[in-house]
Enzyme design. Structure first.
Site, short mmCIF file in Angstrom:
data_model
loop_
_atom_site.label_atom_id
_atom_site.label_comp_id
_atom_site.label_asym_id
_atom_site.label_seq_id
_atom_site.Cartn_x
_atom_site.Cartn_y
_atom_site.Cartn_z
N GLU A 114 -10.52 8.69 13.81
CA GLU A 114 -10.74 7.74 12.72
C GLU A 114 -10.55 6.31 13.21
O GLU A 114 -9.52 5.97 13.79
CB GLU A 114 -9.75 8.01 11.57
CG GLU A 114 -9.91 7.05 10.40
CD GLU A 114 -8.83 7.19 9.36
OE1 GLU A 114 -8.43 6.15 8.78
OE2 GLU A 114 -8.37 8.32 9.12
N ASP A 174 -14.07 7.10 5.28
CA ASP A 174 -13.55 6.82 6.61
C ASP A 174 -14.68 6.81 7.64
O ASP A 174 -15.59 7.66 7.58
CB ASP A 174 -12.54 7.90 7.04
CG ASP A 174 -11.23 7.81 6.28
OD1 ASP A 174 -10.98 6.77 5.63
OD2 ASP A 174 -10.46 8.79 6.33
N SER A 234 -10.66 2.99 7.58
CA SER A 234 -10.63 3.47 6.20
C SER A 234 -11.05 2.29 5.33
O SER A 234 -10.54 1.19 5.50
CB SER A 234 -9.23 3.94 5.83
OG SER A 234 -9.16 4.23 4.44
N ASP A 255 0.85 -1.18 0.00
CA ASP A 255 0.00 0.00 0.00
C ASP A 255 0.89 1.23 0.00
O ASP A 255 1.76 1.38 0.86
CB ASP A 255 -0.88 -0.05 1.25
CG ASP A 255 -1.81 1.15 1.38
OD1 ASP A 255 -1.73 2.06 0.54
OD2 ASP A 255 -2.60 1.18 2.33
N ARG A 307 5.33 2.11 10.25
CA ARG A 307 5.28 3.32 9.43
C ARG A 307 6.26 4.32 10.02
O ARG A 307 5.94 5.10 10.92
CB ARG A 307 3.86 3.87 9.39
CG ARG A 307 2.88 2.91 8.70
CD ARG A 307 1.48 3.47 8.58
NE ARG A 307 0.58 2.51 7.96
CZ ARG A 307 -0.74 2.69 7.85
NH1 ARG A 307 -1.30 3.81 8.29
NH2 ARG A 307 -1.50 1.77 7.28
N GLN A 317 -4.04 -3.58 12.66
CA GLN A 317 -5.45 -3.46 12.29
C GLN A 317 -5.98 -4.78 11.77
O GLN A 317 -5.23 -5.68 11.41
CB GLN A 317 -5.65 -2.36 11.25
CG GLN A 317 -4.98 -2.60 9.91
CD GLN A 317 -5.12 -1.40 8.97
OE1 GLN A 317 -5.15 -0.26 9.40
NE2 GLN A 317 -5.19 -1.66 7.69
#
Length: 345
Positions: A259, A246, A262, A57, A111, A126
């Site tokens: 959030e 979202d 997504s 991604d 990340r 997630q």
């Protein structure tokens, strides 16, 4: 500088032992509910993929993946996943999953370019999920139905946690509302995208913002989205483009929008080519994933990611994601959290 939001008078409602027990309860219960609600079976997922196949991604296209050479493969480079958005679709094809059914997995990512604060960590975990759909399912009505079912699973989990720990009072509203990013802009023209999210979430409590990735009437994007997984350019029934979005809630502990997920209907051959052109990324057509999609070898699908630590943070009413997961934080942030009574793992 530390970017910690400092909630006034914050005190964790659960101790460390209760927190760890609560995390397990939430993860066990929610993933079972999600699996049942969307007819998903669990699969094993990779932590890293080979570089240069177009499987990882790309997020907003600027984040650098963590990479390393593989000694036994001539130093071919692998990269730690950012998410599994495209890998899941390849897996649906490989396992010949039928329409109406899908897969989910535990996605763990690093990340390195994340800006660290109460909600953002170097470590991302997630539930990544993906389901096969038909051509006639590529509609806004279908997307909304799936969003409502995911939100219902979240609320059921909130109820269970509240029954287990009486000090945690449920706060999520019964219904989730839908608004397109363009409608949100017209409603709050003088606010930034983040300020618009705060305003609408404070008003409604739970919101699904539709159409993230395409440019709005002010020439800006509400938020970035890669060109090769969510379909954010197809014109839906309401005349506005976008079959993605979202799930956001108003989080009273931090007094801001938050959030949780997504997700979206994925690109078909037509929308992939259109979005690659819009983003000036036509060269990506030659990558493995994109060739498979354009050759019609991948099923139409809908999918997304739901933050595990984020969901636990919200349902256990914590002020910092570091109270849920073990990660690396700047010492300045750790010290500030200590002074605020926020116990970072």
């Amino acid at each position: 500088m530390s970017k910690v939001i400092c909630p006034k008078g914050y005190k964790a409602l659960l101790d460390m032992r209760q927190t760890e027990q609560g995390i397990k309860q939430i993860k066990d219960f929610f993933q079972q509910n999600l699996s049942t609600e969307l007819r998903l079976r669990r699969v094993t997922a990779p932590l890293f993929v080979l570089q240069g196949l177009g499987i990882n991604d790309d997020l907003n296209g600027v984040e650098r993946p963590v990479t390393f050479p593989i000694k036994d493969m001539g130093d071919a480079r692998a990269e730690v996943v950012h998410s599994l958005a495209k890998w899941k679709r390849l897996t649906l094809a490989e396992q010949q999953v039928k329409r109406g059914y899908g897969i989910y997995t535990d996605m763990n990512a690093i990340r390195a370019d994340e800006e660290l604060d109460n909600l953002h960590s170097l470590y991302v975990d997630q539930w990544d999920w993906e389901a096969v759909i038909g051509r006639e399912d590529r509609t806004l009505a279908f997307l909304k139905d799936v969003v409502r079912r995911i939100y219902a699973a979240i609320r059921r989990t909130e109820y269970l946690v509240g029954e287990t720990y009486q000090q945690l009072k449920p706060f999520l509203p019964e219904e989730i509302h839908f608004i397109h990013a363009e409608e949100l802009l017209q409603r709050y023209p003088g606010l930034t995208a983040k300020e618009r999210e705060d305003a609408i979430c404070k008003e409604w409590g739970a919101v699904f913002v539709i159409g993230i990735g395409g440019r709005l009437s002010n020439g800006e994007k509400h938020d970035g989205r890669a060109a090769d997984y969510d379909d954010w350019s197809t014109v839906a029934e309401n005349g506005l483009a976008g079959l993605n979005g979202d799930i956001l809630i108003w989080y009273p502990v931090l007094e801001r929008s938050f959030e949780l997920s997504s997700m979206g209907i994925r690109v078909d051959e037509e929308s992939l080519l259109r979005q690659l052109a819009l983003e000036h990324q036509e060269e990506r057509k030659e990558l493995y994933f994109h060739r498979q999609l354009l050759a019609g070898r991948l099923p139409l699908s809908i999918g997304g990611g739901i933050g595990q630590s984020r969901l636990c943070m919200v349902l256990l009413q914590k002020a910092h994601i570091g109270e849920i997961q073990a990660s690396i934080w700047p010492e300045e942030m750790r010290e500030q959290c200590r002074q605020l009574g926020i116990r970072v793992i």
